[in-house]
Design a protein around this motif. Structure first.
Motif, PDB file in Angstrom:
ATOM      1  N   PRO A   1      -0.019   8.006  -7.174  1.00 11.94           N
ATOM      2  CA  PRO A   1      -0.621   7.714  -8.480  1.00 11.94           C
ATOM      3  C   PRO A   1       0.071   8.422  -9.643  1.00 11.94           C
ATOM      4  CG  PRO A   1      -2.010   9.225  -7.248  1.00 11.94           C
ATOM      5  CD  PRO A   1      -0.887   8.805  -6.337  1.00 11.94           C
TER       6      PRO A   1
ATOM      7  N   LEU B   1       4.091  -0.562 -10.746  1.00 12.26           N
ATOM      8  CA  LEU B   1       3.215  -0.030  -9.701  1.00 12.26           C
ATOM      9  C   LEU B   1       1.755  -0.141 -10.103  1.00 12.26           C
ATOM     10  CD1 LEU B   1       5.094   3.166  -8.457  1.00 12.26           C
ATOM     11  CD2 LEU B   1       5.040   0.887  -7.452  1.00 12.26           C
ATOM     12  N   ALA B   2       1.469   0.089 -11.387  1.00  8.22           N
ATOM     13  CA  ALA B   2       0.088  -0.047 -11.855  1.00  8.22           C
ATOM     14  C   ALA B   2      -0.389  -1.485 -11.694  1.00  8.22           C
ATOM     15  CB  ALA B   2      -0.025   0.395 -13.313  1.00  8.22           C
TER      16      ALA B   2
ATOM     17  N   ASP C   1      -5.789  -4.232  -5.252  1.00  2.52           N
ATOM     18  CA  ASP C   1      -7.226  -3.958  -5.227  1.00  2.52           C
ATOM     19  C   ASP C   1      -8.021  -5.261  -5.285  1.00  2.52           C
ATOM     20  OD1 ASP C   1      -9.583  -2.270  -5.341  1.00  2.52           O
ATOM     21  OD2 ASP C   1      -9.724  -2.857  -7.447  1.00  2.52           O
TER      22      ASP C   1
ATOM     23  N   PHE D   1       2.243   6.035 -12.024  1.00  2.00           N
ATOM     24  CA  PHE D   1       1.700   4.890 -12.749  1.00  2.00           C
ATOM     25  C   PHE D   1       2.044   4.899 -14.232  1.00  2.00           C
ATOM     26  CE2 PHE D   1      -1.776   4.486  -9.381  1.00  2.00           C
ATOM     27  CZ  PHE D   1      -0.940   3.730  -8.607  1.00  2.00           C
TER      28      PHE D   1
ATOM     29  N   VAL E   1       2.512   1.731  -3.577  1.00  2.00           N
ATOM     30  CA  VAL E   1       1.670   2.180  -4.689  1.00  2.00           C
ATOM     31  C   VAL E   1       0.899   3.450  -4.364  1.00  2.00           C
ATOM     32  CG1 VAL E   1       1.437  -0.149  -5.586  1.00  2.00           C
ATOM     33  CG2 VAL E   1      -0.318   0.750  -4.079  1.00  2.00           C
TER      34      VAL E   1
ATOM     35  N   THR F   1       0.827  -1.203   0.000  1.00  2.00           N
ATOM     36  CA  THR F   1       0.000   0.000   0.000  1.00  2.00           C
ATOM     37  C   THR F   1       0.862   1.253   0.000  1.00  2.00           C
ATOM     38  OG1 THR F   1      -1.740  -1.172   1.188  1.00  2.00           O
ATOM     39  CG2 THR F   1      -1.838   1.216   1.218  1.00  2.00           C
TER      40      THR F   1
ATOM     41  N   ARG G   1      -0.965  -2.212  -8.031  1.00  6.40           N
ATOM     42  CA  ARG G   1      -2.186  -1.573  -7.553  1.00  6.40           C
ATOM     43  C   ARG G   1      -3.417  -2.370  -7.968  1.00  6.40           C
ATOM     44  NH1 ARG G   1      -4.126   3.109 -10.526  1.00  6.40           N
ATOM     45  NH2 ARG G   1      -6.192   2.289 -10.534  1.00  6.40           N
TER      46      ARG G   1
END
Length: 185
Positions: free
Chosen positions: A129, A138-139, A146, A132, A126, A123, A142
């Motif tokens: 934002p 990192l994208a 999620d 990204f 990442v 958490t 993430r």
């Protein structure tokens, strides 16, 4: 443009002033009203242009993220499975379309649950934002983090999150894959 409007108002006031006496301050009131109208029109145009520019910038950022994702898949495909493993997933299948851009779909299956220390570490990693479009790793983290959150929520015992599908074409999109519903007897 403001100067032309002011000149036209002064001429109209001068011509109208011959016919009937005008109360004091009328010309000033008219000039203020027209000035306010011009300022409101200018502010509306500026807001519209800013929102248009933001939409263009976001679509460009998403396209750059998709290109960076493609480069990561081509240059270091083994890294994808290692990244997925950090988030509790494993790469199960992938499809690459034959074309100019080589769009692709990656499918990940749930491999293991994350402990709280791993989740906190991911958490924090990442959290920015803005990175990204420059860092596709990192994208991907993430997206998978999620999915792990969805899995941990387990709001319905009949459905279980079993995987994630990541599609890269003009932009990077993801889709959560749930198990077939269990029949309750």
């Amino acid at each position: 443009m403001k100067g032309v409007l002011v000149a036209a108002m002064l001429v109209a006031a001068a011509v109208g002033g011959v016919a009937a006496p005008v109360r004091a301050g009328t010309v000033g009131d008219v000039m203020l009203a027209v000035g306010n109208w011009v300022n409101e029109a200018e502010a509306s145009f500026t807001r519209w242009f800013d929102s248009l520019w933001q939409r263009i910038a976001v679509s460009d950022r998403e396209a750059r993220a998709a290109d960076a994702f493609r480069q990561m898949v081509v240059l270091s495909p083994d890294r994808i499975d290692a990244l997925a493993g950090r988030a509790g997933y494993a790469l199960s299948t992938y499809e690459v379309s034959r074309g100019d851009r080589q769009d692709f779909v990656l499918r990940f299956r749930h491999d293991r649950d994350l402990d709280s220390v791993e989740r906190q570490s991911l958490t924090r990693e990442v959290a920015d934002p803005a990175q990204f479009d420059l860092r596709p790793d990192l994208a991907l983290l993430r997206i998978l983090l999620d999915a792990a959150d969805w899995r941990d929520a387990a709001s319905d015992s009949r459905f279980l999150l079993t995987g994630v599908e990541v599609q890269v074409d003009d932009i990077v999109t993801s889709r959560l894959i749930f198990s077939e519903p269990k029949v309750a007897r």
